[in-house]
Design an enzyme around this catalytic site. Structure first.
Site, PDB file in Angstrom:
ATOM      1  CG  HIS A 149      -7.563  -1.991   8.330  1.00 63.60           C
ATOM      2  ND1 HIS A 149      -7.760  -2.956   9.289  1.00 63.60           N
ATOM      3  CD2 HIS A 149      -6.602  -1.292   8.629  1.00 63.60           C
ATOM      4  CE1 HIS A 149      -6.572  -2.741  10.062  1.00 63.60           C
ATOM      5  NE2 HIS A 149      -5.895  -1.887   9.871  1.00 63.60           N
ATOM      6  CD  GLU A 150      -4.297   0.201   5.927  1.00 62.56           C
ATOM      7  OE1 GLU A 150      -4.031   1.314   6.638  1.00 62.56           O
ATOM      8  OE2 GLU A 150      -4.446  -0.980   6.016  1.00 62.56           O
ATOM      9  CD  GLN A 194      -1.127   1.693  10.234  1.00 60.59           C
ATOM     10  OE1 GLN A 194      -1.233   1.658   9.076  1.00 60.59           O
ATOM     11  NE2 GLN A 194      -0.879   0.647  10.878  1.00 60.59           N
ATOM     12  CB  CYS A 205      -3.770  -3.237  12.461  1.00 59.46           C
ATOM     13  SG  CYS A 205      -3.514  -1.824  12.387  1.00 59.46           S
ATOM     14  CG  LEU A 206       1.633  -3.457   9.299  1.00 59.37           C
ATOM     15  CD1 LEU A 206       2.419  -2.679   8.066  1.00 59.37           C
ATOM     16  CD2 LEU A 206       2.377  -5.013   9.356  1.00 59.37           C
ATOM     17  CG  HIS A 233      -5.066   3.268  10.143  1.00 57.00           C
ATOM     18  ND1 HIS A 233      -4.959   2.941  11.687  1.00 57.00           N
ATOM     19  CD2 HIS A 233      -4.975   1.950   9.817  1.00 57.00           C
ATOM     20  CE1 HIS A 233      -4.469   1.569  11.848  1.00 57.00           C
ATOM     21  NE2 HIS A 233      -4.466   0.972  11.038  1.00 57.00           N
ATOM     22  N   GLY A 293      -1.452  -3.082   3.680  1.00 58.11           N
ATOM     23  CA  GLY A 293      -1.893  -1.610   3.703  1.00 58.11           C
ATOM     24  C   GLY A 293      -1.329  -0.866   4.902  1.00 58.11           C
TER      25      GLY A 293
HETATM   26 NI    NI Z   1      -4.295  -1.035  10.175  1.00 56.80          NI
END
Ligand code: NI
Length: 174
Positions: A138-139, A51, A96-97, A142, A46
């Site tokens: 989660h997304e 991000q 998380c990226l 963000h 995701g």
């Molecule tokens: Ni994330």
């Protein structure tokens, strides 16, 4: 194919709520393509637009990303909104990226009903369960300036943030 740079703390954008998309146009569709390219290259399941440095309410996901033997299941959501959450809460190990190499358990509702606009600007609504429910929450976090670390204790959050920032500084220096 355009792989964008993924931002990490302490970049202040990650704490900022994203703006709603007013019109789903070619610029938005190009951004979504870049987000998929970036997510699959990472690989991750995701990614939110913020991000890659674009604070717009857009997320992409594919819970089969990085799994060669499984059919891709890409979903792009513009202005996603959670309409309903189950009372049942489940823990899941998240990463998380934007917070590389850190994983910890977060508790979230097991099922969520989400409404969004697709790449053509059409309204969509669906129930998400299992890993997709974890990922979509989660997304969407963000898009509100929330990291999964914000669901952990202050002690853990500060320890992890220190690690991420130190790592970024080392990468810049080398
Ligand atoms: Ni994330």
């Amino acid at each position: 194919m355009a792989i964008r740079k993924i931002i990490t703390p302490p970049n202040p954008l990650l704490k900022q709520p994203s703006l709603k998309v007013q019109e789903v146009d070619d610029g938005i569709r190009q951004l979504i393509r870049d987000m998929f390219d970036t997510m699959y290259a990472a690989p991750g399941i995701g990614l939110a637009a913020v991000q890659v440095g674009e604070p717009l309410s857009i997320i992409v996901m594919d819970i089969h990303s990085g799994e060669k033997d499984k059919e891709p299941r890409p979903i792009a959501m513009i202005n996603p909104e959670i309409m309903w959450t189950s009372d049942r809460i489940v823990p899941h190990q998240e990463g998380c990226l934007s917070v590389p190499d850190i994983y910890d358990e977060v508790e979230r509702p097991a099922e969520v009903q989400v409404r969004w606009l697709d790449e053509l600007g059409n309204r969509q609504e669906r129930l998400f369960t299992g890993l997709e429910a974890v990922c979509v929450q989660h997304e969407i976090d963000h898009t509100k300036g929330i990291l999964f670390l914000d669901h952990l204790s202050r002690l853990k959050r500060e320890r992890y943030l220190k690690k991420v920032i130190k790592r970024a500084q080392q990468e810049m220096a080398s």
